[in-house]
Design an enzyme around this catalytic site. Structure first.
Site, PDB file in Angstrom:
ATOM      1  CG  ASP A  76      39.344  78.757  25.644  1.00  0.00           C
ATOM      2  OD1 ASP A  76      38.648  79.685  26.088  1.00  0.00           O
ATOM      3  OD2 ASP A  76      38.958  77.992  24.741  1.00  0.00           O
ATOM      4  CG  ASN A 134      36.875  82.189  28.954  1.00  0.00           C
ATOM      5  OD1 ASN A 134      36.726  81.105  28.394  1.00  0.00           O
ATOM      6  ND2 ASN A 134      35.849  82.975  29.235  1.00  0.00           N
ATOM      7  CE  LYS A 135      35.853  83.491  22.300  1.00  0.00           C
ATOM      8  NZ  LYS A 135      36.858  83.305  21.217  1.00  0.00           N
ATOM      9  CD  GLN A 179      32.429  82.876  20.090  1.00  0.00           C
ATOM     10  OE1 GLN A 179      32.239  84.080  20.271  1.00  0.00           O
ATOM     11  NE2 GLN A 179      33.582  82.407  19.684  1.00  0.00           N
ATOM     12  NE  ARG A 236      32.184  78.016  20.469  1.00  0.00           N
ATOM     13  CZ  ARG A 236      31.575  77.850  21.619  1.00  0.00           C
ATOM     14  NH1 ARG A 236      30.553  77.013  21.737  1.00  0.00           N
ATOM     15  NH2 ARG A 236      31.949  78.496  22.704  1.00  0.00           N
ATOM     16  N   GLY A 237      34.801  75.816  21.653  1.00  0.00           N
ATOM     17  CA  GLY A 237      34.670  75.566  23.085  1.00  0.00           C
ATOM     18  C   GLY A 237      35.725  74.530  23.460  1.00  0.00           C
ATOM     19  CB  ALA A 238      38.373  74.572  26.046  1.00  0.00           C
ATOM     20  NE  ARG A 285      39.885  78.275  17.827  1.00  0.00           N
ATOM     21  CZ  ARG A 285      38.873  78.794  18.525  1.00  0.00           C
ATOM     22  NH1 ARG A 285      37.857  78.043  18.897  1.00  0.00           N
ATOM     23  NH2 ARG A 285      38.872  80.069  18.854  1.00  0.00           N
TER      24      ARG A 285
HETATM   25  O1  MRU Z   1      36.550  80.711  20.371  1.00  0.00           O
HETATM   26  P1  MRU Z   1      35.710  79.753  21.162  1.00  0.00           P
HETATM   27  O2  MRU Z   1      34.255  79.867  20.881  1.00  0.00           O
HETATM   28  O3  MRU Z   1      36.206  78.340  21.049  1.00  0.00           O
HETATM   29  O4  MRU Z   1      35.919  80.199  22.677  1.00  0.00           O
HETATM   30  C1  MRU Z   1      35.243  79.517  23.684  1.00  0.00           C
HETATM   31  C2  MRU Z   1      35.531  80.035  25.044  1.00  0.00           C
HETATM   32  O5  MRU Z   1      36.300  80.945  25.240  1.00  0.00           O
HETATM   33  C3  MRU Z   1      34.896  79.321  26.185  1.00  0.00           C
HETATM   34  O6  MRU Z   1      34.611  80.188  27.231  1.00  0.00           O
HETATM   35  C4  MRU Z   1      35.848  78.206  26.688  1.00  0.00           C
HETATM   36  O7  MRU Z   1      36.288  77.426  25.618  1.00  0.00           O
HETATM   37  C5  MRU Z   1      35.222  77.356  27.686  1.00  0.00           C
HETATM   38  S1  MRU Z   1      33.930  76.402  26.967  1.00  0.00           S
HETATM   39  C6  MRU Z   1      33.292  75.330  28.070  1.00  0.00           C
END
Ligand code: MRU
Length: 340
Positions: free
Chosen positions: A230, A240-241, A189, A47-49, A84
């Site tokens: 994201d 973002n999250k 996370q 996970r993470g963009a 996603r």
């Molecule tokens: O649901 P996730 O864990 O994929 O969400 C991640 C985030 O929101 C991060 O802040 C974003 O992807 C940037 S990661 C470098």
């Protein structure tokens, strides 16, 4: 210490560190097909963009190896993109791979796709280093306290991270007094991943519940709130999250700069503003349960958006690998994306 790796290519498979199991267990899974990769992305193994962009690129390389006919590759591309919806890096990477292989003879596609996936990974690693330097440059000579959300570190990218990469750089310059990390319910996370990375690297760091952010911002000398993204729309609206928007409101209330750190692969100039960013809604049990333990009535109705959108007027600056955009963010972003 070397930053941990979230993913790597190993001869004929994509290796993914299973982030669902952290910090309790360190286990890797092998993806042999694009379907394996799409499932791993939707289940948050990776996970993470930026990391899901790199994983999807390798997913398409696996598809091309399994069947180099264009129809099959395009089907795999659609499945990967659907895994996603919010992080645009996923669609960006898949589009890039498709463009690379589409006009090639079938027998050349697998090798070209793998080379392109490797390039996506290497470029992200490099972008992380540049973002870290650009972001650290925004702080002066003093030791600073920083507040962050979710996980934006090595686990979320192919390199040292986006927002957490900046924090690492501030630390390596001897200027990090303390990192405050929000837990990031529902999937945690921040608690499970950022706290784990911070401990491994010896950062002075404190974990807080998301609900304690107001206390910290009102009582501590926080130099900046730093988050990842994201998807960033053309006007600077930042998905973002979930929980990021309320941190931006709090930061404004306390006169604290709010920085977004993301590679240009996260910028989506096709979307004029935040209203058209698709926001993923995830399973209700992520909220009703914590790590399998039931914490709410099993049938209670739940609203579980995985992301929120912070409007551009709450964003002090967006830090990319190419430089820093400040208000008006729209102009800065277009310049950084090479559109002026
Ligand atoms: O649901 P996730 O864990 O994929 O969400 C991640 C985030 O929101 C991060 O802040 C974003 O992807 C940037 S990661 C470098």
């Amino acid at each position: 210490m070397m930053a941990v790796k979230a993913l790597d290519w190993d001869d004929d498979a994509l290796l993914l560190l299973d982030q669902r199991q952290l910090p309790v267990r360190t286990a890797w899974i092998r993806c042999l097909t694009a379907d394996d990769v799409a499932a791993a992305i939707s289940q948050l193994v990776v996970r993470g963009a930026p990391a899901i962009g790199v994983a999807a690129a390798y997913g398409l390389a696996l598809a091309a190896r399994g069947n180099p006919e264009l129809a099959g590759i395009e089907r795999a591309a659609a499945d990967l993109v659907a895994a996603r919806p919010t992080a645009v890096n996923l669609a960006w990477a898949v589009r890039r791979l498709l463009t690379r292989v589409r006009d090639l003879p079938a027998e050349e596609r697998a090798e070209a796709a793998l080379a392109e996936a490797r390039a996506v990974q290497a470029e992200d690693e490099d972008a992380c280093l540049r973002m870290a330097r650009n972001g650290a440059g925004l702080f002066g000579e003093d030791r600073v306290e920083i507040l962050t959300h979710c996980n934006t570190g090595a686990l979320a990218t192919a390199g040292i991270g986006t927002a957490l990469g900046v924090v690492r750089e501030v630390f390596s310059r001897g200027r990090l007094a303390r990192l405050w990390m929000c837990e990031a319910r529902p999937v945690q996370q921040g608690a499970r991943l950022t706290a784990w990375e911070a401990e491994r690297e010896g950062l002075p760091a404190t974990l807080i519940c998301d609900t304690a952010a107001g206390v910290v911002l009102s009582q501590r000398p926080i130099a900046a709130v730093i988050v990842g993204a994201d998807r960033i729309a053309a006007d600077g609206s930042t998905a973002n999250k979930v929980g990021t928007y309320q941190l931006a409101v709090l930061a404004a209330r306390h006169g604290v700069p709010f920085y977004v750190v993301a590679p240009t692969s996260t910028v989506d100039l096709d979307l004029p503003d935040g209203s058209s960013i698709p926001i993923e809604e995830r399973d209700a049990d992520e909220v009703r349960r914590v790590r399998g333990l039931q914490v709410a009535p099993p049938t209670i109705e739940v609203f579980n958006p995985a992301f929120d959108v912070t409007p551009p007027d709450l964003v002090t600056a967006i830090i990319t690998e190419g430089g820093v955009a400040r208000a008006p963010l729209a102009d800065g972003l277009r310049a950084l994306c090479g559109k002026v």
